[in-house]
Design an enzyme around this catalytic site. Structure first.
Site, PDB file in Angstrom:
ATOM      1  N   TYR A  94      28.466  14.949  51.413  1.00 58.99           N
ATOM      2  CA  TYR A  94      29.413  15.263  52.485  1.00 58.99           C
ATOM      3  C   TYR A  94      29.278  16.718  52.958  1.00 58.99           C
ATOM      4  CZ  TYR A  94      32.627  11.263  51.557  1.00 58.99           C
ATOM      5  OH  TYR A  94      33.215  10.038  51.416  1.00 58.99           O
ATOM      6  N   ILE A  95      29.370  17.637  52.014  1.00 56.77           N
ATOM      7  CA  ILE A  95      29.454  19.057  52.396  1.00 56.77           C
ATOM      8  C   ILE A  95      28.140  19.505  53.023  1.00 56.77           C
ATOM      9  CG2 ILE A  95      29.694  21.403  51.471  1.00 56.77           C
ATOM     10  CD1 ILE A  95      31.793  20.321  49.539  1.00 56.77           C
ATOM     11  N   CYS A 137      41.834  21.814  50.669  1.00 52.37           N
ATOM     12  CA  CYS A 137      41.790  21.177  51.985  1.00 52.37           C
ATOM     13  C   CYS A 137      42.260  22.117  53.084  1.00 52.37           C
ATOM     14  CB  CYS A 137      42.626  19.888  51.985  1.00 52.37           C
ATOM     15  SG  CYS A 137      42.588  19.056  53.571  1.00 52.37           S
ATOM     16  N   CYS A 186      38.759  20.985  54.334  1.00 50.94           N
ATOM     17  CA  CYS A 186      38.856  20.120  55.521  1.00 50.94           C
ATOM     18  C   CYS A 186      39.307  20.842  56.789  1.00 50.94           C
ATOM     19  CB  CYS A 186      39.855  18.988  55.285  1.00 50.94           C
ATOM     20  SG  CYS A 186      40.006  18.438  53.598  1.00 50.94           S
ATOM     21  N   ARG A 231      16.738  15.757  47.333  1.00 44.11           N
ATOM     22  CA  ARG A 231      15.735  15.038  46.531  1.00 44.11           C
ATOM     23  C   ARG A 231      15.606  13.567  46.923  1.00 44.11           C
ATOM     24  NH1 ARG A 231      19.235  15.256  40.886  1.00 44.11           N
ATOM     25  NH2 ARG A 231      21.074  14.222  41.724  1.00 44.11           N
ATOM     26  N   GLU A 274      27.636  17.985  56.597  1.00 47.40           N
ATOM     27  CA  GLU A 274      28.604  18.522  57.564  1.00 47.40           C
ATOM     28  C   GLU A 274      28.233  19.943  57.974  1.00 47.40           C
ATOM     29  OE1 GLU A 274      32.547  17.978  55.926  1.00 47.40           O
ATOM     30  OE2 GLU A 274      32.657  15.931  56.698  1.00 47.40           O
ATOM     31  N   SER A 311      47.056  19.854  48.302  1.00 44.41           N
ATOM     32  CA  SER A 311      47.644  18.709  49.004  1.00 44.41           C
ATOM     33  C   SER A 311      48.320  17.739  48.033  1.00 44.41           C
ATOM     34  CB  SER A 311      46.561  17.949  49.772  1.00 44.41           C
ATOM     35  OG  SER A 311      45.905  18.807  50.652  1.00 44.41           O
ATOM     36  N   GLY A 312      47.644  17.418  46.929  1.00 45.64           N
ATOM     37  CA  GLY A 312      48.189  16.459  45.969  1.00 45.64           C
ATOM     38  C   GLY A 312      49.408  17.003  45.251  1.00 45.64           C
ATOM     39  N   GLU A 314      35.996  -0.981  71.598  1.00 46.20           N
ATOM     40  CA  GLU A 314      36.066  -2.405  71.953  1.00 46.20           C
ATOM     41  C   GLU A 314      34.833  -3.169  71.481  1.00 46.20           C
ATOM     42  OE1 GLU A 314      35.741  -3.484  76.191  1.00 46.20           O
ATOM     43  OE2 GLU A 314      35.008  -1.453  76.574  1.00 46.20           O
ATOM     44  N   HIS A 340      39.622  -1.542  77.398  1.00 44.82           N
ATOM     45  CA  HIS A 340      38.406  -1.303  78.160  1.00 44.82           C
ATOM     46  C   HIS A 340      38.618  -0.202  79.186  1.00 44.82           C
ATOM     47  CE1 HIS A 340      34.566  -2.348  79.923  1.00 44.82           C
ATOM     48  NE2 HIS A 340      35.120  -2.348  81.118  1.00 44.82           N
ATOM     49  N   ALA A 384      35.346   9.760  56.331  1.00 39.57           N
ATOM     50  CA  ALA A 384      34.570  10.179  57.497  1.00 39.57           C
ATOM     51  C   ALA A 384      33.714  11.361  57.117  1.00 39.57           C
ATOM     52  CB  ALA A 384      35.503  10.560  58.636  1.00 39.57           C
ATOM     53  N   LYS A 426      36.971  23.723  57.996  1.00 37.27           N
ATOM     54  CA  LYS A 426      35.705  23.039  58.335  1.00 37.27           C
ATOM     55  C   LYS A 426      35.811  22.365  59.695  1.00 37.27           C
ATOM     56  CE  LYS A 426      35.368  18.968  57.800  1.00 37.27           C
ATOM     57  NZ  LYS A 426      35.142  18.210  56.590  1.00 37.27           N
TER      58      LYS A 426
HETATM   59  P1  NDP Z   1      28.500  15.075  46.927  1.00 36.14           P
HETATM   60  O1  NDP Z   1      28.694  14.497  45.593  1.00 36.14           O
HETATM   61  O2  NDP Z   1      28.909  14.330  48.138  1.00 36.14           O
HETATM   62  O3  NDP Z   1      26.950  15.436  47.114  1.00 36.14           O
HETATM   63  C1  NDP Z   1      26.251  16.192  46.182  1.00 36.14           C
HETATM   64  C2  NDP Z   1      24.815  16.346  46.665  1.00 36.14           C
HETATM   65  O4  NDP Z   1      24.139  17.207  45.758  1.00 36.14           O
HETATM   66  C3  NDP Z   1      24.048  15.016  46.689  1.00 36.14           C
HETATM   67  O5  NDP Z   1      23.230  14.980  47.817  1.00 36.14           O
HETATM   68  C4  NDP Z   1      23.223  15.112  45.403  1.00 36.14           C
HETATM   69  O6  NDP Z   1      22.015  14.417  45.481  1.00 36.14           O
HETATM   70  C5  NDP Z   1      22.943  16.593  45.345  1.00 36.14           C
HETATM   71  N1  NDP Z   1      22.576  17.015  43.989  1.00 36.14           N
HETATM   72  C6  NDP Z   1      23.337  16.989  42.877  1.00 36.14           C
HETATM   73  N2  NDP Z   1      22.634  17.425  41.828  1.00 36.14           N
HETATM   74  C7  NDP Z   1      21.404  17.726  42.279  1.00 36.14           C
HETATM   75  C8  NDP Z   1      20.220  18.218  41.654  1.00 36.14           C
HETATM   76  N3  NDP Z   1      20.172  18.488  40.364  1.00 36.14           N
HETATM   77  N4  NDP Z   1      19.125  18.390  42.422  1.00 36.14           N
HETATM   78  C9  NDP Z   1      19.147  18.113  43.735  1.00 36.14           C
HETATM   79  N5  NDP Z   1      20.246  17.652  44.391  1.00 36.14           N
HETATM   80  C10 NDP Z   1      21.364  17.472  43.660  1.00 36.14           C
HETATM   81  O7  NDP Z   1      29.190  16.493  46.841  1.00 36.14           O
HETATM   82  P2  NDP Z   1      29.646  17.533  47.957  1.00 36.14           P
HETATM   83  O8  NDP Z   1      29.544  18.864  47.300  1.00 36.14           O
HETATM   84  O9  NDP Z   1      28.943  17.323  49.238  1.00 36.14           O
HETATM   85  O10 NDP Z   1      31.159  17.161  48.199  1.00 36.14           O
HETATM   86  C11 NDP Z   1      32.066  17.117  47.094  1.00 36.14           C
HETATM   87  C12 NDP Z   1      33.182  16.165  47.375  1.00 36.14           C
HETATM   88  O11 NDP Z   1      34.028  16.724  48.357  1.00 36.14           O
HETATM   89  C13 NDP Z   1      32.734  14.837  47.927  1.00 36.14           C
HETATM   90  O12 NDP Z   1      32.521  13.898  46.916  1.00 36.14           O
HETATM   91  C14 NDP Z   1      33.850  14.427  48.821  1.00 36.14           C
HETATM   92  O13 NDP Z   1      34.685  13.590  48.093  1.00 36.14           O
HETATM   93  C15 NDP Z   1      34.572  15.704  49.158  1.00 36.14           C
HETATM   94  N6  NDP Z   1      34.394  16.036  50.576  1.00 36.14           N
HETATM   95  C16 NDP Z   1      34.815  15.168  51.526  1.00 36.14           C
HETATM   96  C17 NDP Z   1      34.649  15.440  52.848  1.00 36.14           C
HETATM   97  C18 NDP Z   1      35.109  14.474  53.879  1.00 36.14           C
HETATM   98  O14 NDP Z   1      35.897  13.594  53.552  1.00 36.14           O
HETATM   99  N7  NDP Z   1      34.641  14.564  55.122  1.00 36.14           N
HETATM  100  C19 NDP Z   1      34.026  16.680  53.316  1.00 36.14           C
HETATM  101  C20 NDP Z   1      33.586  17.512  52.243  1.00 36.14           C
HETATM  102  C21 NDP Z   1      33.780  17.196  50.933  1.00 36.14           C
HETATM  103  P3  NDP Z   1      21.877  12.868  45.022  1.00 36.14           P
HETATM  104  O15 NDP Z   1      22.606  12.048  46.031  1.00 36.14           O
HETATM  105  O16 NDP Z   1      20.407  12.654  45.012  1.00 36.14           O
HETATM  106  O17 NDP Z   1      22.496  12.802  43.663  1.00 36.14           O
END
Ligand code: NDP
Length: 455
Positions: free
Chosen positions: A176-177, A42, A47, A197, A180, A14-15, A438, A433, A339, A50
């Site tokens: 996020y992933i 994406c 996206c 965790r 979802e 996309s970018g 609203e 409404h 979102a 998904k």
């Molecule tokens: P995120 O960074 O959102 O989440 C990563 C998850 O992995 C967190 O819950 C984190 O836990 C966990 N994690 C990381 N390391 C460990 C570990 N060592 N042990 C246990 N848990 C761990 O990444 P995603 O892969 O979900 O998504 C990647 C990116 O993709 C997002 O940042 C987002 O920008 C984009 N995305 C956007 C969407 C949207 O706009 N709807 C949809 C899908 C992806 P903790 O929080 O405790 O660190």
């Protein structure tokens, strides 16, 4: 030696596509190099598919709700292979549109692996091309290093290519992933365990949204295995086993690794041109997406700023306008709406309650209700809305919502937040409404007033 191009963009997601088309519109000679499929994460494996899977999952609830509205004999069975075939056709169609958009913009496309071979030199499968400027837009890929055994699990790439719904699945992570796909797969009939965790999913989001999201996921039948560090994933004839720090083991037929993504920088030759990477492996850039190497810029997930498609597109266009259009522009990364497509979805823009209260006094306005459509059919799901308002000047600093249509509603309100709207502006806006949106105009009294937090 003269340059072959004004711009070579590495990465046709996309970018990269947005930057290249905009640069070409400003008259630049542009080549895009793509190693896989045009459209990037994406469109091809993110996206778009998904959301198509989310729509498929949504019919289960809609069919159940229909009965509450007087429909009889509704029902049916989901055949994932049919969805997969239709999805593949749709992604092929969209990839075709992306290719056509490049062609009609006069942008050349080269399929192959690109590597920087010196300042302004890009080698594509052995052949060197020269350009005045090079843009790296290679995105990111799933991380597999959070714990031992994660390479055994599917990533979002493979989940989107499933042809059958697994009977049970361990979803590892709570970003996020993870949330979802946990929600989507539960909607399609899988028994889902979300293993993470932290105490609640979606660290970094507003605490009230996180709380309600946790409840909504549980209401969907998802098991939240929270609050215990995750140690290792293994696989045997019985399926997958996730070892946790307290000695407990979670088991399922399938596993999804959703522990974050890493910038795609390996093999690009960034070190040969002196482009610095940060600790996460992302290309270090300034506000104009300029790397530390001469003539080299980077945008999107490979820079690990705000890893969202619309941000990558905005960064790409700002780069092209600045460098080829004599219209300097920058992306404001502070106020970006996003979102999360769970059931019901949530969306957010601006500061959370705790972020805002660290800056000064805040007024919190909330609404929590059963949406009309669900309530009529006997459903228990609730909608939650929150406005975070500056306690001194009344500016709306944050909007958070969980409930049907939250992404659409927050997208509209994002304009108001970007423009610096105040609570008074919301008050004098006449409501549409009957809608859920609203409620954001009808919040009269704050549910709480917080003094500026001291820490
Ligand atoms: P995120 O960074 O959102 O989440 C990563 C998850 O992995 C967190 O819950 C984190 O836990 C966990 N994690 C990381 N390391 C460990 C570990 N060592 N042990 C246990 N848990 C761990 O990444 P995603 O892969 O979900 O998504 C990647 C990116 O993709 C997002 O940042 C987002 O920008 C984009 N995305 C956007 C969407 C949207 O706009 N709807 C949809 C899908 C992806 P903790 O929080 O405790 O660190």
């Amino acid at each position: 030696m003269p340059n072959d191009y004004d711009l070579i963009t590495i990465g046709g997601g996309s970018g990269g596509v947005a930057a290249s088309r905009r640069a070409a519109a400003h008259g630049a000679r542009v080549l895009v190099v793509e190693g896989s499929r045009v459209g990037g994460t994406c469109v091809i494996r993110g996206c778009v598919p998904k959301k198509l899977m989310m729509y498929a999952a949504g019919f289960g609830g809609a069919l159940r709700e229909a009965a509450g509205y007087g429909w009889v004999d509704v029902g049916g069975r989901f055949e994932m292979a049919r969805w997969a075939d239709a999805k593949a056709r749709e992604i092929d169609r969209l990839e075709g549109i992306y290719r056509e958009m490049l062609r009609s913009a006069g942008v050349e496309l080269a399929l192959g692996q690109a590597r920087l071979a010196g300042a302004g030199c890009v080698e594509i499968d052995g052949r060197v091309h020269r350009a005045g400027k090079v843009l790296v837009a290679t995105g990111g890929a799933p991380a597999t290093d959070a714990m031992q055994g994660l390479t055994l699990a599917m990533t979002s790439d493979e989940v989107l290519d499933l042809r059958a719904v697994p009977a049970s699945i361990l979803v590892i992570g709570a970003g996020y992933i993870a949330v979802e796909f946990a929600s989507i797969l539960a909607g399609l009939g899988a028994r889902v365990t979300l293993a993470f965790r932290g105490d609640r999913p979606l660290r970094g989001f507003d605490e009230d949204l996180r709380l309600r999201l946790a409840r909504a996921l549980e209401q969907q039948g998802i098991t939240l295995a929270a609050g215990i560090a995750l140690e290792a994933l293994s696989r045997d004839a019985d399926g997958y086993a996730l070892q946790r720090a307290d000695g407990s083991v979670l088991r399922a037929d399938a596993a999804l690794n959703a522990t974050g993504r890493r910038p795609n920088t390996a093999g690009l030759g960034l070190e040969t041109v002196g482009a610095a990477l940060d600790r996460s492996g992302a290309v270090v850039v300034d506000e104009d997406s300029r790397s530390t190497a001469a003539g080299l810029w980077a945008i999107g997930d490979v820079t690990n700023r705000v890893s969202l498609t619309p941000v990558a597109i905005a960064e790409g266009r700002a780069f092209a306008d600045t460098e080829f259009g004599a219209r300097p522009s920058r992306v404001d990364h502070r106020t970006v709406a996003s979102a999360v497509f769970v059931d019901p979805p949530l969306a957010t823009i601006g500061l959370t309650e705790s972020q805002a209260s660290r800056r000064g006094p805040v007024d919190i306005y909330e609404s929590d209700f059963r949406p009309m459509k669900t309530a009529f059919a006997g459903g228990a799901a609730r909608t939650y809305m929150k406005l975070v308002v500056d306690g001194l000047d009344g500016r709306v600093l944050g909007i958070h919502m969980l409930g049907p249509d939250a992404p659409e509603i927050v997208q509209g309100l994002a304009v108001a937040v970007t423009c610096g709207a105040t609570k008074r502006d919301f008050d004098r806006t006449i409501a549409v409404h009957p809608t859920a949106a609203e409620e954001f105009m009808l919040m009269r009294e704050p549910t709480r007033r917080l003094p500026a937090a001291t820490n």
